[in-house]
Structure formats: C-alpha cells, structure tokens
Design a protein around this motif. Structure first.
Motif, short mmCIF file in Angstrom:
data_model
loop_
_atom_site.label_atom_id
_atom_site.label_comp_id
_atom_site.label_asym_id
_atom_site.label_seq_id
_atom_site.Cartn_x
_atom_site.Cartn_y
_atom_site.Cartn_z
N THR A 122 40.67 -6.67 -10.33
CA THR A 122 40.02 -7.98 -10.40
C THR A 122 40.38 -8.90 -9.24
OG1 THR A 122 41.80 -8.97 -11.71
CG2 THR A 122 40.04 -7.84 -12.92
N ARG A 123 41.50 -8.58 -8.53
CA ARG A 123 42.02 -9.45 -7.48
C ARG A 123 42.41 -10.81 -8.02
NH1 ARG A 123 43.06 -6.08 -3.13
NH2 ARG A 123 41.78 -4.28 -3.56
N ASP A 124 42.63 -10.89 -9.34
CA ASP A 124 43.03 -12.14 -9.97
C ASP A 124 44.55 -12.24 -9.93
OD1 ASP A 124 43.56 -14.34 -11.58
OD2 ASP A 124 41.91 -13.92 -12.96
N VAL A 125 45.06 -12.82 -8.85
CA VAL A 125 46.51 -12.90 -8.65
C VAL A 125 47.14 -13.87 -9.64
CG1 VAL A 125 48.30 -13.57 -7.00
CG2 VAL A 125 46.32 -12.26 -6.22
N TRP A 126 46.41 -14.91 -10.04
CA TRP A 126 46.98 -15.91 -10.94
C TRP A 126 47.31 -15.31 -12.30
CZ3 TRP A 126 49.59 -20.01 -11.72
CH2 TRP A 126 49.50 -20.73 -12.91
N ILE A 127 46.34 -14.63 -12.93
CA ILE A 127 46.58 -14.04 -14.25
C ILE A 127 47.58 -12.89 -14.16
CG2 ILE A 127 45.54 -12.81 -16.19
CD1 ILE A 127 44.78 -15.72 -16.12
N GLY A 163 49.76 -12.15 -11.73
CA GLY A 163 51.07 -12.60 -11.30
C GLY A 163 51.82 -13.34 -12.40
N SER A 164 51.09 -14.13 -13.19
CA SER A 164 51.73 -14.84 -14.32
C SER A 164 52.29 -13.85 -15.33
CB SER A 164 50.71 -15.76 -15.00
OG SER A 164 50.26 -16.76 -14.11
N ALA A 165 51.54 -12.78 -15.58
CA ALA A 165 52.01 -11.75 -16.51
C ALA A 165 53.27 -11.08 -15.97
CB ALA A 165 50.91 -10.72 -16.76
N LEU A 166 53.29 -10.77 -14.68
CA LEU A 166 54.46 -10.13 -14.08
C LEU A 166 55.67 -11.07 -14.12
CD1 LEU A 166 52.88 -8.39 -10.97
CD2 LEU A 166 53.92 -7.26 -12.93
N PHE A 167 55.46 -12.35 -13.83
CA PHE A 167 56.58 -13.30 -13.84
C PHE A 167 57.14 -13.45 -15.26
CE2 PHE A 167 58.49 -17.53 -14.07
CZ PHE A 167 59.32 -17.49 -12.96
N ALA A 168 56.24 -13.53 -16.26
CA ALA A 168 56.70 -13.63 -17.65
C ALA A 168 57.50 -12.38 -18.04
CB ALA A 168 55.50 -13.81 -18.58
N MET A 169 57.04 -11.21 -17.62
CA MET A 169 57.76 -9.98 -17.94
C MET A 169 59.13 -9.96 -17.25
SD MET A 169 56.41 -6.05 -17.72
CE MET A 169 56.26 -6.04 -15.94
N ALA A 204 52.32 -1.23 -15.35
CA ALA A 204 51.13 -0.51 -14.89
C ALA A 204 49.86 -1.28 -15.23
CB ALA A 204 51.09 0.89 -15.52
N SER A 205 49.81 -1.88 -16.42
CA SER A 205 48.61 -2.63 -16.82
C SER A 205 48.41 -3.85 -15.93
CB SER A 205 48.74 -3.06 -18.29
OG SER A 205 48.82 -1.94 -19.14
N ALA A 206 49.50 -4.57 -15.64
CA ALA A 206 49.37 -5.76 -14.80
C ALA A 206 48.96 -5.39 -13.38
CB ALA A 206 50.69 -6.53 -14.78
N LEU A 207 49.54 -4.32 -12.83
CA LEU A 207 49.19 -3.90 -11.48
C LEU A 207 47.73 -3.45 -11.41
CD1 LEU A 207 52.36 -1.91 -10.33
CD2 LEU A 207 51.79 -4.29 -9.95
N LEU A 235 44.94 -9.10 -20.92
CA LEU A 235 44.79 -9.61 -19.57
C LEU A 235 43.36 -10.03 -19.29
CD1 LEU A 235 47.01 -7.03 -17.66
CD2 LEU A 235 47.43 -9.48 -17.80
N GLN A 236 42.41 -9.21 -19.75
CA GLN A 236 41.00 -9.51 -19.50
C GLN A 236 40.53 -10.74 -20.26
OE1 GLN A 236 39.24 -5.77 -20.55
NE2 GLN A 236 39.78 -4.80 -18.60
#
Length: 585
Positions: free
Chosen positions: A336-341, A343-349, A327-330, A175-176
């Motif tokens: 980071t408050r990086d909703v794009w990265i 949120g994209s990870a959550l949508f893919a999951m 847990a990692s995505a949340l 993610l980072q």
C-alpha cells in the motif's frame, strides 16, 4: 443583401470543410485495422496465495490502458485495495489532466478476505478501459473469472493471531481497516508476546549493565528514564528499518547478517563488557556531554544519548527475527506504501517488545544492590552475560567446533573466577559452571558439534533426529520439483531457512524433531530454500511468496497448489494443528 449572401456562402464553405474533415477521419478509422477489445486487452486472473489473487492484462502494441478506469469486484469474498505497479504518467489532451497508463502488460495483485462461509466458489469481476495510439478509445471492458477458495485455505472468520497464515490474515484485516484505535493496541500486545523470544531477551543484559553501571545513585526514577531512552532508540530504529524493508520489497535485515556486520556487533558487545570489569569507563566524550548538558541544563544528557544509541544498535540485532506480526506489517507497507499505518504498527510492536526492558528500569531501585562489593559482583556478572551474548550473536558465522569451544572457555573461566569469592553459594555456582564448561569440552573432543546436546552422540542415535530437506535454489527448481510432486500426488512443504535466523534453529531443534510432527512430515516432500547468502535467487524466492525473511513454511496440496503458510516460530502443538489444517495426509 450582399452581406447575407457572403455569410451564407461562408457557412456553406465551413460545412463543406467540416464534412471533408469528418470524411477523412472516418476514412482513417476505416483504414486502420483495430483489434477487437478481447485481443487488444487480454485478461487473465489466478490465485497465487490463500489471501491474494493476481490479475493480468496483456496489452497489444500500440494500445494502452488507464489506471483510474480499473474496477474490481467479487461475489463471495471481500477484496482489499488493489496493488498496481508504477505506470507512465503524462498529460492527456482528452481529459486535460495528468493520467497514468500502462502498456505491453499489467499485473495487479489484490488482497482477498473471505466473508461468506456458506460457499467455496466465488467470482471476480474486472473492468478496465483502454485506447489505441491511432485515436480510438474502447468502451469499458468487463471480464470475469471463477475461483475455488477451498483449495487455498481461505476461511470466513480467521482465528486469533499466531495460528499460522490465518492469524496473519487477521493482522492484515486490522491493518487494512486503517483504524489506529484497533491497530495500536493489537500490535502492542503482539510485541509484548515477542518480548519473551530469544530475539529480544538478550537485550535485557545490555540494559541491565547500563543501569548497574550508573553505580550507587540509580533509583526507580533514574532507571525508568534510562530504560525508556534505550527503548525509544530501539523502537525508532526498528520502525525505520521495517519501513525501509517494506518499501524496498525485500528483507533489509538479511543484508545485515554477514560475518563483517555480525563480527562488528560482537566486538562492540565485548568492548562494552570490558567496562563492566572496570577496564575503562564508558561514557560519551566530554565535549559532546558538556554541549548537551549546556542545552538541557542536566549533566545526565550525555548518558541518555549514549543509552539511546545503544538501543538503536540493539534494534539491528533484533531485526532479523521475522514473526507473523512483523511480516504482516512489512507486507502491508510494501503493497500500500502507507508508511503512516504500517510504521505506527511497527512502532507499537517495538514498544510492546520493550515492556520487559522498562520493567528492568523500574525495578532498579529495589532489586539491584546500591553499594559495596555486591555491586562489583553484579557488574562482573553482566559483563559475562554480555560476552555470552556476543558469542551467541556471531554463532551463525562461526564453525560449530569454535562455538562449542567459546562456551566452554567462557563457562570454565567464569567458574574459576567465582571460586575466589568468600561463601558457599558462589563456590556452588562456580562448580556448576565449570561442570557445564567441561561437558562442552568433552563433547567437542569426542566429535559432537551440538552446543545444546554435547553428549547426545554417546547414545548411539543422531542428536534430535534432524529432518532431511531437499534444497531448492531458484524459482525454476521449485517449479520443476512441484510438477514432479503433482505427478506423485504428494503434498509439499517449502521451508525458508537462514543460518542467522534464530527462530529457524528453534523450528529445527524443538518443532521438527517432535515425534508427531516427524510422522506427518514423513508423508510429505520436504523442500528447503536456504536464503543465508541473500543472493538474487534468494530474493526472488522470497518475493515470489511475499516474504521478507525466514522462517516461513509454505504448504502445497497434492495438486501442488498453495494451501497455507506458517510465518515465524510455532511450538510442536501449534504446528501440528497447522499441518492438520493445511495438509491432508
């Protein structure tokens, strides 16, 4: 000549005024009792988790520090992006721009990623700069702190995802990196793995009942469109809930797990199941359906909207399952408050979790019967499955005896219904269902309260040999208990549990009862934080360990330092490896 003398006199007067101003300024500075830098900005740092350190500055009254002047470096490990709290933003006359400053105290959390396996000790270097309200600005202040990563289980090369906290470290690393070409395929694959857990599989009968409800005209193309609409509804709401939970910093799903919300979802499933028995026909109101049809030119638009909404509702049921990827995505979003990265990870999951649902839609044209009496039987089967799912959904808030009685009535009732059918196979299935229903009833009547093992008490031994935990209800209780454990020199496991957490019950029934696990747990002090009520103390405990919900097992060594953690369900073999890695017994 007179002009020159006047100019000369003016210059002398100007220089005199400048001299008096500077003298006054230096006198003011001389009169002020400015603190030494180390006292004005007191530095400290500590490691609070295997992959996180905390840097604190205590700032004296009348002093402040600039956010943009901080810099953190380390020798021996790699640091992630520091997480600052919100400071005060104001226009600074010196810099002629808006600046963010901190007063009183400042705590910065910094992710840690180990990269040097040849050493366990490493050093943090911190640089900051601050000023006094009286006008004095200090030179940049450098501070250092040594750490021993061996105490916290940090490793150079994290193993594959799912291996306890180290797997979580690898997810955080991906993610980072900020590279969607890495993040999306990884979380899609992880979502596919989660698709076969008890949190997601109950969604299959909902979608199947929708497809069966289409009648004889359903085919592969139509089944795929329906399943895709359902999956998108689930994925979008699931992603939205995840982003909201990450930004709020606490488990949003926990707030949904109360008797009223669960009861409402249970009643909704019961209402949907009745449509499978032709009690009524489920469809979007005609007015809305006609408007959608007019816009799209297709009469199926209203149906697709209803399926999309059902997928969205299903996401609320899936939400409470917290595994390492979620847990990692949340945690990434919250830090980071990086909703794009994030949120994209959550949508893919979520889309990965939807793969079995899409396959159900694709198979509709070949695996499901098209017409005749079989179609009615299939619809009734899915109606019973939805009743079973409603019972499973509300089970966390039901008394154990009522849960057992519900399953007994459902199994015996459907068995008696099937006996009326012609043919030997339905009668055999009916007999088996009635037998299991009667076993539940006998177990209930004789004092058992375990749905999965209703007759286990006849063996004379407690069912599943449950592990005994000491309860902790607050951070203060935890700290006192850890201090006592340190005096005894014993390792500690803190288990985060909730009645509504399916994976927590899996850990209790399938993992903690394993003989190998039991032997190792017996040598430890076992603590449990029951966060079912989602009280302020519960939220504080979860926040203390950057958790968004159960299950989560936090391990402490004999010195009461955190040595590792496991997020989500692990099978006995995998959990045994985690225990060996994090605890020396």
């Amino acid at each position: 000549m007179l002009f020159r003398k006047s100019a000369s006199l003016s210059a002398v007067i100007y220089q005199l005024l400048i001299t008096l101003f500077l003298f006054h300024s230096f006198s003011a500075f001389g009169d002020a009792d400015f603190l030494e830098p180390e006292r004005a900005f007191q530095f400290s740092a500590r490691q609070i988790a295997p992959d996180k350190i905390e840097v604190t500055y205590l700032i004296a009254d009348g002093y402040y520090m600039y956010r943009e002047r901080f810099k953190f470096e380390a020798v021996g490990v790699k640091l992630g992006n520091p997480i600052f709290p919100k400071g005060m933003v104001h226009f600074d006359e010196t810099f002629q721009k808006d600046v963010e400053t901190f007063r009183k105290s400042l705590t910065v959390q910094i992710p840690v990623i180990a990269i040097d396996s040849s050493r366990s000790n490493w050093t943090l270097s911190s640089r900051g700069q601050g000023c006094s309200d009286q006008g004095l600005c200090y030179a940049p202040i450098d501070s250092k702190q040594d750490f021993d990563s061996a105490k916290f289980g940090i490793v150079a090369q994290p193993p594959p995802p799912g291996a306890g906290s180290d797997g979580g470290s690898q997810l955080k690393t991906s993610l980072q990196s900020g590279r969607l070409t890495i993040i999306l395929p990884l979380f899609l694959l992880l979502g596919l793995g989660l698709a076969f857990t008890p949190c997601v599989l109950p969604m299959v009968p909902i979608l199947s009942s929708i497809i069966v409800g289409e009648g004889a005209e359903v085919g592969r193309h139509r089944g795929f469109i329906l399943s895709l609409s359902y999956s998108l509804g689930m994925a979008i709401v699931y992603t939205g809930l995840g982003v909201a939970a990450g930004l709020l910093g606490e488990g949003l799903a926990a707030a949904l797990q109360n008797p009223w919300v669960l009861g409402a979802f249970g009643l909704l499933l019961v209402a949907l199941s009745l449509s499978m028995f032709n009690v009524y026909h489920l469809q979007v109101p005609a007015g809305i359906q006609n408007r959608l049809a007019h816009v799209s030119g297709r009469q199926s638009a209203g149906k697709l909207l209803g399926v999309f909404v059902m997928g969205a509702v299903s996401a609320l049921i899936v939400g409470p399952c917290v595994a390492a990827p979620l847990a990692s995505a949340l945690l990434y979003i919250s830090q980071t408050r990086d909703v794009w990265i994030g949120g994209s990870a959550l949508f893919a999951m979520a889309m990965g979790m939807s793969v079995p649902l899409i396959l159900v839609g694709l198979s509709a044209g070949t695996l499901l019967p098209k017409a005749g009496r079989w179609m009615e039987s299939i619809k009734q089967l899915f109606g019973v499955l939805m009743l079973g799912m409603a019972l499973w959904l509300v089970s966390p808030v039901l008394p154990a005896w009522l849960h057992m009685l519900g399953w007994s009535v459902l199994l015996v009732g459907y068995g008696l219904f099937l006996i009326r059918h012609v043919g030997n196979f339905p009668k055999v299935v009916a007999a088996v269902l009635c037998l299991f229903g009667l076993i539940e009833l006998v177990g209930l009547a004789t004092g058992s309260r375990d749905v999965l093992a209703p007759l286990a008490h006849f063996s004379g031994q407690p069912p599943n040999n449950p592990v005994r935990f000491a309860k902790v209800k607050s951070i203060h209780e935890l700290e006192v208990t850890l201090a006592q454990a340190k005096l005894q020199g014993k390792p500690v496991m803190l288990d985060f549990y909730a009645d509504w957490c399916v994976s927590c019950k899996e850990m209790e029934k399938l993992t903690f009862t394993d003989a190998r696990i039991n032997a190792k747990l017996a040598a430890m002090i076992l603590l449990q934080a029951d966060v079912t009520a989602n009280s302020n103390d519960d939220k504080a405990l979860l926040k203390r360990f950057s958790l968004f919900g159960p299950p989560g097992m936090i391990f402490f060594d004999a010195d009461s330092n955190e040595s590792g953690r496991v997020i989500g369900f692990e099978k006995p073999e995998q959990f045994d490896q985690s225990l060996s890695k994090f605890i020396k017994i």
